[in-house]
Design a protein around this motif. Structure first.
Motif, PDB file in Angstrom:
ATOM      1  N   ALA A 126       0.846  -1.204   0.000  1.00  0.00           N
ATOM      2  CA  ALA A 126       0.000   0.000   0.000  1.00  0.00           C
ATOM      3  C   ALA A 126       0.876   1.247   0.000  1.00  0.00           C
ATOM      4  O   ALA A 126       1.980   1.236   0.553  1.00  0.00           O
ATOM      5  CB  ALA A 126      -0.893   0.009   1.235  1.00  0.00           C
ATOM      6  N   ARG A 132      -4.180   1.204   1.784  1.00  0.00           N
ATOM      7  CA  ARG A 132      -4.195  -0.092   2.507  1.00  0.00           C
ATOM      8  C   ARG A 132      -5.640  -0.503   2.776  1.00  0.00           C
ATOM      9  O   ARG A 132      -6.036  -1.632   2.532  1.00  0.00           O
ATOM     10  CB  ARG A 132      -3.415   0.071   3.823  1.00  0.00           C
ATOM     11  CG  ARG A 132      -3.182  -1.221   4.601  1.00  0.00           C
ATOM     12  CD  ARG A 132      -2.286  -0.965   5.830  1.00  0.00           C
ATOM     13  NE  ARG A 132      -1.038  -0.300   5.479  1.00  0.00           N
ATOM     14  CZ  ARG A 132       0.022  -0.900   4.932  1.00  0.00           C
ATOM     15  NH1 ARG A 132       0.020  -2.199   4.742  1.00  0.00           N
ATOM     16  NH2 ARG A 132       1.094  -0.226   4.588  1.00  0.00           N
ATOM     17  N   CYS A 180       4.259  -1.879   8.676  1.00  0.00           N
ATOM     18  CA  CYS A 180       3.996  -0.462   8.457  1.00  0.00           C
ATOM     19  C   CYS A 180       3.869   0.151   9.849  1.00  0.00           C
ATOM     20  O   CYS A 180       4.057  -0.555  10.849  1.00  0.00           O
ATOM     21  CB  CYS A 180       2.723  -0.248   7.619  1.00  0.00           C
ATOM     22  SG  CYS A 180       1.165  -0.568   8.479  1.00  0.00           S
TER      23      CYS A 180
END
Ligand code: GLN
Length: 307
Positions: A126, A132, A180
């Motif tokens: 993403a 995402r 992330c």
């Protein structure tokens, strides 16, 4: 009435009024859903649909969303990366267990428990948080063939109470297992749990996986056939949390439950069987949902371990 419709109607009649269990109450929104609701649906890989009861009522997908995000991670990275980074084993502990992480060197073991699902959401390719989220939502839509959407009230209810999951996300981060920003991962994970779908839409998701990744209603190939076997194996290992073994022993089919009261069980190559009813047992699985789904599978003679 077809034989399939008759079987579904009978299983619903037998268990839709069963007593026992209670609505999830740690998410305020779920506590207030009518506990008497009960829906049952089958969608076959040929696109036949049978349903009974509250099968068009849209309920919270919750943990069943973990199957969709897993499917996306498999498409993005392939089976080996998912196994290495997330895992494919049962934890033997509750779905939100911190101890399970501690015991296994901070590897989540399964994408179908909270820690593994947050890690999986963090892994998805993403460009930013919205990308995402949209990619995960897109997979929910493709697998169900429906216009799945976020329920704002449910999302608000979860985002303002998800402190335990935020703790899990920070533990993943400290172990190098968040791919992330951990708060982005937990926010997107919480959104993916906060969409609504009907029992028929859930059964369609099951039929898509049962059909090797081709949605029998939209006729679109959603995921690769080879990934369906991995999803089904993960569901067998951990889909019913710490009662996954009991489900395999008594029903013998891959399954996935959510604290919204939904249960999806899949007969590979044949059908998705979905059930919904809010009251849960101690593990977090719908009491009536398990009985209705098991009754359909049993009546049709489906059990993967039956010789
Ligand atoms: N959103 C819920 C949570 O994170 C989902 C859990 C579940 O359905 N088992 O706790």
């Amino acid at each position: 009435m077809t034989d399939l419709q008759e079987t579904v109607a009978r299983a619903h009649r037998a268990h839709a009024g069963d007593a026992g269990g209670k609505n999830a109450d740690y998410i305020p929104y779920l506590k207030n859903i009518d506990s008497t609701l009960a829906g049952l649906a089958v969608v076959t890989t040929q696109g036949e649909i049978a349903q009974a009861g509250d099968s068009s009522f849209r309920f919270a997908i919750e943990s069943i969303s973990k199957v969709c995000t897993l499917a996306l991670a498999l498409e993005d990275f392939g089976a080996d990366v998912v196994q290495e980074k997330i895992g494919a084993d049962p934890t033997g502990l509750p779905f939100n267990s911190v101890m399970a992480l501690e015991l296994h060197g901070d590897k989540p073991l399964s994408p179908l428990v909270n820690a593994g699902a947050i890690a999986t959401a963090s892994l998805i390719r993403a460009t930013d948080k919205e990308d995402r989220w949209q990619r995960i939502l897109g997979m929910q839509r493709s697998l169900t063939g429906a216009d799945i959407a976020l329920c704002d009230a449910l999302n608000e209810s979860e985002q303002t109470t998800n402190f335990h999951n935020r703790g899990i996300a920070w533990l993943l981060y400290s172990a190098g297992s968040a791919y992330c920003d951990p708060m982005e991962a937990v926010e997107v994970y919480t959104r993916q749990c906060s969409t609504l779908l009907s029992t028929v839409e859930l059964a369609t998701m099951g039929a898509t996986i049962a059909a090797g990744g081709r949605n029998p209603i939209t006729r679109k190939q959603v995921i690769k056939k080879e990934h369906c076997a991995r999803i089904l194996a993960e569901m067998t290992m951990e889909g019913m949390y710490d009662s996954s073994g009991d489900w395999a022993y008594t029903v013998g089919l891959p399954a996935k439950s959510g604290v919204g009261g939904g249960i999806l069980t899949i007969v590979p190559g044949v059908m998705g069987i979905a059930a919904f009813s809010p009251p849960l047992d101690d593990v977090g699985n719908s009491v009536r949902g398990q009985r209705m789904a098991a009754a359909v599978a049993g009546a049709l003679g489906y059990n993967l371990y039956q010789c």
